[in-house]
Motif scaffolding. Structure first.
Motif, PDB file in Angstrom:
ATOM      1  N   ASP A 121       0.715  -0.729   0.293  1.00  0.00           N
ATOM      2  CA  ASP A 121       0.117   0.467  -0.143  1.00  0.00           C
ATOM      3  C   ASP A 121       0.958   0.936  -0.084  1.00  0.00           C
ATOM      4  O   ASP A 121       0.741   1.888   0.767  1.00  0.00           O
ATOM      5  N   ARG A 122       2.188   1.416  -0.873  1.00  0.00           N
ATOM      6  CA  ARG A 122       2.732   2.448  -1.374  1.00  0.00           C
ATOM      7  C   ARG A 122       3.661   2.144   0.123  1.00  0.00           C
ATOM      8  O   ARG A 122       3.372   3.951   0.574  1.00  0.00           O
ATOM      9  N   GLN A 179       7.788   3.358   6.365  1.00  0.00           N
ATOM     10  CA  GLN A 179       7.732   5.158   5.938  1.00  0.00           C
ATOM     11  C   GLN A 179       7.091   4.746   3.883  1.00  0.00           C
ATOM     12  O   GLN A 179       7.333   3.812   3.242  1.00  0.00           O
ATOM     13  N   SER A 180       5.614   5.962   4.575  1.00  0.00           N
ATOM     14  CA  SER A 180       5.306   6.003   2.919  1.00  0.00           C
ATOM     15  C   SER A 180       6.588   6.894   1.186  1.00  0.00           C
ATOM     16  O   SER A 180       7.771   7.227   2.785  1.00  0.00           O
ATOM     17  N   ILE A 181       6.074   6.208   0.899  1.00  0.00           N
ATOM     18  CA  ILE A 181       7.448   6.784  -0.439  1.00  0.00           C
ATOM     19  C   ILE A 181       7.297   8.185  -1.056  1.00  0.00           C
ATOM     20  O   ILE A 181       7.555   8.534  -1.893  1.00  0.00           O
ATOM     21  N   TYR A 232       4.015  12.285  -7.264  1.00  0.00           N
ATOM     22  CA  TYR A 232       3.435  10.748  -6.703  1.00  0.00           C
ATOM     23  C   TYR A 232       1.627  10.650  -7.138  1.00  0.00           C
ATOM     24  O   TYR A 232       1.630   9.184  -7.157  1.00  0.00           O
ATOM     25  N   ARG A 233       1.157  11.478  -7.348  1.00  0.00           N
ATOM     26  CA  ARG A 233      -0.332  11.537  -7.538  1.00  0.00           C
ATOM     27  C   ARG A 233      -0.141  10.676  -9.445  1.00  0.00           C
ATOM     28  O   ARG A 233      -0.924   9.103  -9.061  1.00  0.00           O
ATOM     29  N   GLU A 234       0.243  11.158  -9.545  1.00  0.00           N
ATOM     30  CA  GLU A 234       0.843  10.911 -11.271  1.00  0.00           C
ATOM     31  C   GLU A 234       1.171   9.428 -11.441  1.00  0.00           C
ATOM     32  O   GLU A 234       0.756   8.452 -12.341  1.00  0.00           O
ATOM     33  N   ALA A 246      -0.822   5.752 -13.023  1.00  0.00           N
ATOM     34  CA  ALA A 246      -0.396   5.337 -13.854  1.00  0.00           C
ATOM     35  C   ALA A 246       0.239   3.283 -14.077  1.00  0.00           C
ATOM     36  O   ALA A 246      -0.341   2.864 -14.552  1.00  0.00           O
ATOM     37  N   ALA A 247       0.722   3.607 -12.507  1.00  0.00           N
ATOM     38  CA  ALA A 247       1.517   1.843 -12.280  1.00  0.00           C
ATOM     39  C   ALA A 247       0.651   1.166 -11.877  1.00  0.00           C
ATOM     40  O   ALA A 247       1.460  -0.402 -11.939  1.00  0.00           O
TER      41      ALA A 247
END
Length: 714
Positions: free
Chosen positions: A361-362, A385-387, A397-399, A403-404
């Protein structure tokens, strides 16, 4: 709620087989899997290496084709300019036949001196009889049956012939011709010259293409003009014929301007990877080919090495398995062997080159040592930690997430190159790739490609800048001029194109050597830059020719002070590394938009013609195109071409001003004080009325392309 961290990957649990038979079965299966993996990895590595070599060879040959197409195009443009000048002089010529003959022979001699690459320049009458340009020992002859004469008779522009075998010179070449007209516009004959096959072959000889490489020049009909191969350096086999492969014909039919193919050449049956580029503006195409035997030689050695390494690896694994089997008689030794193997596998993941991490979950649940060092974090600092902190902003980060994750959720691999952020906030270019591990987990690899991006940026800079002086080259100057002309209509003011040629530069090379000539060119470049505003442009067009783009002028005469300062700055002596001094002067031609045209190439040609007039008028001066016959200034005209002809208005505002008094006789070689460097130039080289305005063409570039980049100390 923070995710529960996964157990460490560098401490795998030990185990002991229940029976020796079961261990043997596991070892056999493991050896088969490892052997298959090694073979597959070796095959993939060799395949990737071969594709990389092919790509590198294609890029090398394509770059060579691009360079040659530009060089040949520039050479043809120079020849065409000379012929166009002769056409104009012929149309304006008047007087008795003897006066006309003397005038034309003198004009032919002048232009021939500017074109060392041609064999001759000749003029014919309307029936094809050669009248002017014949050598003393040559008799009169007729060329009306030649295809280039007939095409030039019916065409206003330049004509380039198919390969011809000369009747007089007895050698192969191509003919460049233009139509001659009387003052009434009637056909009066043609002016033509030749570029021999030998000339092109000599130009190709200095290029590195490998022992079996080849360079060819063909016309639009694929007739061979010239071909050079290191294997056959003096051969003219195939010149004038169409002997090409089917692959070439298919590629040319699909894209006649540029492309590449790999096949055996029909002329010598050697397999090559060949790239081609059309010479811009002319019906000629340059082909550059590199032999597969040359650029795949290293790959074939790699095949032998990798195969040997794979065999060694498989045998090594097999030997280890045998040892493990023999030592498994004792459970403790078997446990130690298995534990060691697990540690080795963990070390493969925990390398120092490729950053790896597993996300849930990132959120980071595991990462290797390279991952932390890549982004400047301490060991263990990223775990849990969050990436988000690795990205430059929320949008990126959102883009990447949008896409991934749909891609890897569908079983595909996601890959992208982007800028990310280190712990200290500095950006770093990363090649990011990821794949799915489970429904909620994914595995990611990151490689630092900052050096590659820097290399790409450097290559882009070199493509549009002169290597010797660091100034923009002809490509960048043309782009900036076109941009200034496009945006000029939105603002008031004139755009000036100045063409500068050094006087006496050949003597500097002859007396002091080419290295001294290079020093003079660099110093002149710096002095010209010191005399223009920050948003104006100074470019080197080749040899000892420079071009200056001045914008936001309200009248033509507002350029006078800067031009005088440039002439004075260039004339200052240059201190050479050996302590000697070299002196050159300059002749400048200047054309203004929109007074003399609204298109880049005609303005540059007109400025160059004005520069030629400045040289003929005594050098060390500047001449405006307004002073040329048939180029009257007409600021209100909407025409996009320069008016040249007997019906043009009377020229006004002619500029023909020496930059200063000529040196007294006998003082040219006198000693001068030490070179003070470029002369002091005020912050604003123009009148205060335009000092604050900016160049509209400069807004097209993200960099200040008129500045010389700093030289790097080795």
């Amino acid at each position: 709620m923070a995710a529960t961290p996964a157990p460490p990957m560098d401490r795998p649990p030990t185990y002991a087989p229940r029976s020796l038979t079961r261990l043997a079965l596991w070892l056999v299966a493991g050896n088969l899997v490892i052997a298959a993996a090694v073979v597959a990895a070796t095959w993939l590595a060799l395949r990737t290496s071969r594709e990389s070599d092919l790509t590198r060879a294609r890029e090398t040959t394509d770059n060579l084709a691009v360079s040659l197409s530009i060089e040949i195009g520039a050479e043809l443009k120079q020849v065409d300019n000379a012929l166009a000048t002769l056409v104009l002089q012929y149309r304006r010529a008047d007087g008795a036949p003897d006066q006309l003959r003397r005038a034309m022979e003198r004009a032919l001699a002048d232009q021939r001196s500017l074109l060392p690459q041609v064999d001759f320049i000749r003029m014919t009458d309307a029936r094809g009889h050669v009248l002017y340009g014949l050598a003393a020992e040559e008799g009169a002859f007729n060329v009306s049956d030649r295809e280039y004469f007939q095409r030039a008779r019916d065409t206003d522009g330049v004509v380039i012939s198919e390969p011809l075998f000369g009747r007089v010179l007895r050698k192969w070449g191509i003919v460049v011709a233009r139509r001659l007209e009387t003052a009434d516009g009637e056909f009066a004959g043609v002016v033509y010259t030749t570029l021999s096959t030998e000339h092109f072959i000599e130009s190709f000889k200095g290029l590195t293409i490998g022992p079996e490489g080849a360079i060819s020049l063909r016309t639009r009909s694929q007739r061979l003009v010239a071909r050079y191969s290191a294997a056959e350096p003096h051969s003219i086999r195939g010149v004038g014929d169409v002997i090409v492969s089917e692959d070439l014909m298919r590629k040319m039919a699909a894209n006649p301007r540029q492309g590449w193919y790999m096949t055996k050449t029909r002329l010598d049956n050697i397999e090559r990877i060949t790239c081609y580029r059309q010479v811009r503006g002319y019906p000629l195409t340059i082909f550059t080919g590199a032999s597969t035997a040359d650029f795949l030689a290293g790959w074939r050695d790699e095949v032998r090495q990798q195969s040997a390494l794979a065999a060694v690896a498989i045998l090594t694994v097999l030997g280890c398995s045998v040892l493990i089997f023999l030592q498994q008689r004792r459970d403790q030794r078997a446990a130690v062997g298995l534990h060691r193997l697990a540690i080795e596998q963990a070390l493969m993941l925990d390398n120092d080159m490729v950053g790896m991490m597993r996300l849930r979950d990132r959120t980071v649940v595991w990462k290797n040592r390279a991952m932390a060092s890549l982004f400047g974090y301490a060991p263990g600092e990223l775990t849990g930690q969050s990436i988000r902190q690795l990205y430059l902003d929320d949008a990126t980060y959102r883009e990447v997430g949008e896409a991934a994750y749909p891609a890897i959720g569908a079983g595909r691999r996601f890959r992208r190159q982007l800028r990310m952020r280190r712990k200290d906030g500095t950006p770093v270019w990363i090649d990011l790739s990821g794949t799915s591990v489970s429904e909620h987990e994914s595995f990611w690899m990151m490689i630092d490609i900052s050096a590659l991006k820097e290399s790409e940026a450097t290559a882009q800079h070199l493509a549009v800048h002169d290597a010797l002086t660091g100034l923009p080259n002809r490509v960048r100057f043309t782009e900036r001029l076109a941009g200034a002309l496009t945006l000029r209509g939105e603002r008031a003011g004139l755009v000036a194109v100045c063409w500068l040629d050094l006087d006496g530069f050949k003597e500097v090379n002859d007396q002091h050597g080419h290295e001294a000539g290079d020093v003079v060119l660099r110093v002149v470049a710096q002095r010209l830059l010191a005399g223009v505003r920050s948003h104006d442009l100074v470019a080197r067009m080749g040899g000892d020719e420079f071009a200056i783009l001045l914008t936001a002028l309200r009248t033509e005469h507002e350029a006078d002070p800067a031009l005088r300062r440039m002439l004075g700055a260039v004339a200052e002596p240059v201190l050479l590394p050996d302590g000697d001094r070299a002196s050159v002067t300059a002749s400048i031609g200047i054309a203004f938009a929109p007074h003399h045209g609204r298109q880049a190439e005609p303005l540059m040609l007109l400025a160059e013609t004005a520069m030629t007039m400045a040289k003929r008028a005594g050098k060390r001066r500047f001449v405006s195109a307004s002073s040329m016959p048939g180029n009257a200034m007409n600021a209100s005209s909407s025409s996009t071409s320069t008016s040249i002809g007997p019906d043009a208005p009377t020229p006004v505002d002619a500029i023909d001003t020496p930059s200063g008094p000529a040196p007294a006789p006998g003082t040219e070689g006198a000693a001068r004080p030490a070179d003070p460097g470029p002369p002091a130039v005020p912050d604003h080289s123009f009148e205060e009325s335009v000092a604050g305005e900016e160049d509209p063409g400069a807004t097209l570039d993200g960099e200040d392309s008129s500045r010389v980049p700093p030289r790097r100390t080795p």
